[in-house]
Design a protein around this motif. Sequence first.
Motif, PDB file in Angstrom:
ATOM      1  N   GLN A   1       0.828  -1.210   0.000  1.00 53.99           N
ATOM      2  CA  GLN A   1       0.000   0.000   0.000  1.00 53.99           C
ATOM      3  C   GLN A   1       0.862   1.258   0.000  1.00 53.99           C
ATOM      4  O   GLN A   1       0.539   2.245  -0.662  1.00 53.99           O
ATOM      5  N   ILE A   2       1.947   1.221   0.754  1.00 50.94           N
ATOM      6  CA  ILE A   2       2.819   2.396   0.802  1.00 50.94           C
ATOM      7  C   ILE A   2       3.471   2.631  -0.559  1.00 50.94           C
ATOM      8  O   ILE A   2       3.582   3.765  -1.027  1.00 50.94           O
ATOM      9  N   ARG A   3       3.896   1.547  -1.219  1.00 51.14           N
ATOM     10  CA  ARG A   3       4.492   1.679  -2.558  1.00 51.14           C
ATOM     11  C   ARG A   3       3.473   2.237  -3.552  1.00 51.14           C
ATOM     12  O   ARG A   3       3.814   3.078  -4.398  1.00 51.14           O
ATOM     13  N   ASN A   4       2.236   1.789  -3.460  1.00 48.67           N
ATOM     14  CA  ASN A   4       1.189   2.292  -4.358  1.00 48.67           C
ATOM     15  C   ASN A   4       0.950   3.781  -4.129  1.00 48.67           C
ATOM     16  O   ASN A   4       0.790   4.554  -5.078  1.00 48.67           O
ATOM     17  N   LEU A   5       0.927   4.169  -2.860  1.00 46.61           N
ATOM     18  CA  LEU A   5       0.717   5.580  -2.537  1.00 46.61           C
ATOM     19  C   LEU A   5       1.912   6.415  -2.979  1.00 46.61           C
ATOM     20  O   LEU A   5       1.753   7.535  -3.485  1.00 46.61           O
ATOM     21  N   LEU A   6       3.121   5.876  -2.825  1.00 46.78           N
ATOM     22  CA  LEU A   6       4.322   6.566  -3.285  1.00 46.78           C
ATOM     23  C   LEU A   6       4.265   6.799  -4.792  1.00 46.78           C
ATOM     24  O   LEU A   6       4.555   7.899  -5.269  1.00 46.78           O
ATOM     25  N   ASN A   7       3.888   5.803  -5.517  1.00 39.52           N
ATOM     26  CA  ASN A   7       3.770   5.937  -6.971  1.00 39.52           C
ATOM     27  C   ASN A   7       2.736   6.998  -7.335  1.00 39.52           C
ATOM     28  O   ASN A   7       2.939   7.788  -8.273  1.00 39.52           O
ATOM     29  N   HIS A   8       1.642   7.036  -6.579  1.00 39.96           N
ATOM     30  CA  HIS A   8       0.577   8.011  -6.812  1.00 39.96           C
ATOM     31  C   HIS A   8       1.098   9.443  -6.628  1.00 39.96           C
ATOM     32  O   HIS A   8       0.804  10.324  -7.441  1.00 39.96           O
ATOM     33  N   TRP A   9       1.899   9.659  -5.597  1.00 41.23           N
ATOM     34  CA  TRP A   9       2.417  10.995  -5.310  1.00 41.23           C
ATOM     35  C   TRP A   9       3.639  11.337  -6.145  1.00 41.23           C
ATOM     36  O   TRP A   9       4.002  12.508  -6.268  1.00 41.23           O
ATOM     37  N   ASN A  10       4.251  10.338  -6.721  1.00 34.63           N
ATOM     38  CA  ASN A  10       5.485  10.543  -7.471  1.00 34.63           C
ATOM     39  C   ASN A  10       5.233  10.602  -8.974  1.00 34.63           C
ATOM     40  O   ASN A  10       6.188  10.634  -9.752  1.00 34.63           O
ATOM     41  N   THR A  11       3.972  10.611  -9.378  1.00 35.46           N
ATOM     42  CA  THR A  11       3.600  10.558 -10.792  1.00 35.46           C
ATOM     43  C   THR A  11       2.670  11.715 -11.141  1.00 35.46           C
ATOM     44  O   THR A  11       1.790  12.075 -10.350  1.00 35.46           O
ATOM     45  N   LYS A  12       2.845  12.285 -12.307  1.00 34.15           N
ATOM     46  CA  LYS A  12       1.938  13.339 -12.782  1.00 34.15           C
ATOM     47  C   LYS A  12       0.559  12.750 -13.052  1.00 34.15           C
ATOM     48  O   LYS A  12       0.442  11.576 -13.443  1.00 34.15           O
ATOM     49  N   ASP A  13      -0.476  13.551 -12.873  1.00 34.75           N
ATOM     50  CA  ASP A  13      -1.838  13.083 -13.152  1.00 34.75           C
ATOM     51  C   ASP A  13      -2.135  13.163 -14.639  1.00 34.75           C
ATOM     52  O   ASP A  13      -1.259  13.476 -15.459  1.00 34.75           O
ATOM     53  N   ARG A  14      -3.363  12.886 -15.012  1.00 32.17           N
ATOM     54  CA  ARG A  14      -3.725  12.853 -16.440  1.00 32.17           C
ATOM     55  C   ARG A  14      -3.588  14.207 -17.119  1.00 32.17           C
ATOM     56  O   ARG A  14      -3.525  14.292 -18.351  1.00 32.17           O
ATOM     57  N   ASP A  15      -3.545  15.271 -16.328  1.00 33.04           N
ATOM     58  CA  ASP A  15      -3.350  16.611 -16.877  1.00 33.04           C
ATOM     59  C   ASP A  15      -1.878  17.032 -16.854  1.00 33.04           C
ATOM     60  O   ASP A  15      -1.558  18.182 -17.141  1.00 33.04           O
ATOM     61  N   GLY A  16      -1.011  16.072 -16.497  1.00 34.30           N
ATOM     62  CA  GLY A  16       0.415  16.370 -16.478  1.00 34.30           C
ATOM     63  C   GLY A  16       0.859  17.171 -15.274  1.00 34.30           C
ATOM     64  O   GLY A  16       1.908  17.818 -15.314  1.00 34.30           O
ATOM     65  N   LYS A  17       0.096  17.099 -14.173  1.00 36.78           N
ATOM     66  CA  LYS A  17       0.408  17.895 -12.988  1.00 36.78           C
ATOM     67  C   LYS A  17       0.830  17.012 -11.816  1.00 36.78           C
ATOM     68  O   LYS A  17       0.241  15.958 -11.580  1.00 36.78           O
ATOM     69  N   TYR A  18       1.839  17.478 -11.094  1.00 33.81           N
ATOM     70  CA  TYR A  18       2.196  16.862  -9.820  1.00 33.81           C
ATOM     71  C   TYR A  18       1.338  17.478  -8.723  1.00 33.81           C
ATOM     72  O   TYR A  18       0.885  18.623  -8.837  1.00 33.81           O
ATOM     73  N   LYS A  19       1.161  16.748  -7.640  1.00 36.51           N
ATOM     74  CA  LYS A  19       0.490  17.306  -6.475  1.00 36.51           C
ATOM     75  C   LYS A  19       1.425  18.302  -5.799  1.00 36.51           C
ATOM     76  O   LYS A  19       2.622  18.058  -5.668  1.00 36.51           O
ATOM     77  N   PRO A  20       0.876  19.438  -5.341  1.00 37.97           N
ATOM     78  CA  PRO A  20       1.718  20.427  -4.648  1.00 37.97           C
ATOM     79  C   PRO A  20       2.363  19.848  -3.402  1.00 37.97           C
ATOM     80  O   PRO A  20       1.790  18.976  -2.732  1.00 37.97           O
ATOM     81  N   TYR A  21       3.544  20.337  -3.103  1.00 41.83           N
ATOM     82  CA  TYR A  21       4.287  19.953  -1.901  1.00 41.83           C
ATOM     83  C   TYR A  21       4.514  18.445  -1.800  1.00 41.83           C
ATOM     84  O   TYR A  21       4.572  17.879  -0.701  1.00 41.83           O
ATOM     85  N   ASN A  22       4.656  17.792  -2.947  1.00 41.07           N
ATOM     86  CA  ASN A  22       4.797  16.329  -2.904  1.00 41.07           C
ATOM     87  C   ASN A  22       6.175  15.877  -2.429  1.00 41.07           C
ATOM     88  O   ASN A  22       6.361  14.713  -2.096  1.00 41.07           O
ATOM     89  N   GLY A  23       7.135  16.790  -2.357  1.00 41.34           N
ATOM     90  CA  GLY A  23       8.473  16.410  -1.938  1.00 41.34           C
ATOM     91  C   GLY A  23       8.511  15.789  -0.556  1.00 41.34           C
ATOM     92  O   GLY A  23       9.161  14.766  -0.332  1.00 41.34           O
ATOM     93  N   ILE A  24       7.794  16.390   0.390  1.00 39.91           N
ATOM     94  CA  ILE A  24       7.795  15.879   1.758  1.00 39.91           C
ATOM     95  C   ILE A  24       7.091  14.536   1.840  1.00 39.91           C
ATOM     96  O   ILE A  24       7.491  13.646   2.601  1.00 39.91           O
ATOM     97  N   VAL A  25       6.045  14.350   1.031  1.00 41.66           N
ATOM     98  CA  VAL A  25       5.299  13.092   1.037  1.00 41.66           C
ATOM     99  C   VAL A  25       6.144  11.971   0.438  1.00 41.66           C
ATOM    100  O   VAL A  25       6.230  10.863   0.990  1.00 41.66           O
ATOM    101  N   VAL A  26       6.785  12.243  -0.693  1.00 40.08           N
ATOM    102  CA  VAL A  26       7.639  11.236  -1.339  1.00 40.08           C
ATOM    103  C   VAL A  26       8.773  10.841  -0.403  1.00 40.08           C
ATOM    104  O   VAL A  26       9.084   9.652  -0.241  1.00 40.08           O
TER     105      VAL A  26
END
Length: 210
Positions: free
Chosen positions: A173-198
Amino acid sequence: MRKIDKNAEPKEWTAYRQTPGAVYQSKPELRSSLLKEQGYICAYCMRRIPAKDANSNETTRIDHILCREKHEDRKLDYRNMVICCPGAIDCKFHCDKSKGNNDVSFNLFDQSFIDTLSYSTKDGTIKCGIEQYDTEINEILNLNHSLLKNNRKSTLKGVIQQLQKKRHWKATQIRNLLNHWNTKDRDGKYKPYNGIVVWYLKKKLGQVPV
């Protein structure tokens, strides 16, 4: 901060910079290319870069990592440019706005630099294990402005609450969540402040360099 994967410069910029006597100008194609490259987040603080709005005076800012005032030979160099947020909170500057004509010596395009960064889970402080870089983060970029710290802390808190609520603390589950936060969405955008989460999720998986 996160590693920025530089693409080839836009052909419109190539044509422009090869024009005899060309001086630096913030071309739309240049700005668009940098935004897409960075997933529409600031190169330094990772705030979502606001879209241009007729009702807002906020704007994106293209930063020369080695400032063009001191480095004439790098002023048109695409690999010397990143795009940043407006850089002002409550009349206090951060990111490019704080940086001004100063240079930073770390390399945003190198994962080994990103691996020197860590964060406080208590208050969202960003830190670097290399003293010079840590000084630049604080004194040149002002990335530990109280609001930026709070935004990072709040972002991480939401992720931790999500894991606790669903009891998803297994490695899968943690790996799946990491991939989610470490990948751009369908609009090519990263989530803000994702550095601390990754960083936090990698730490949970034992992937943060010691």
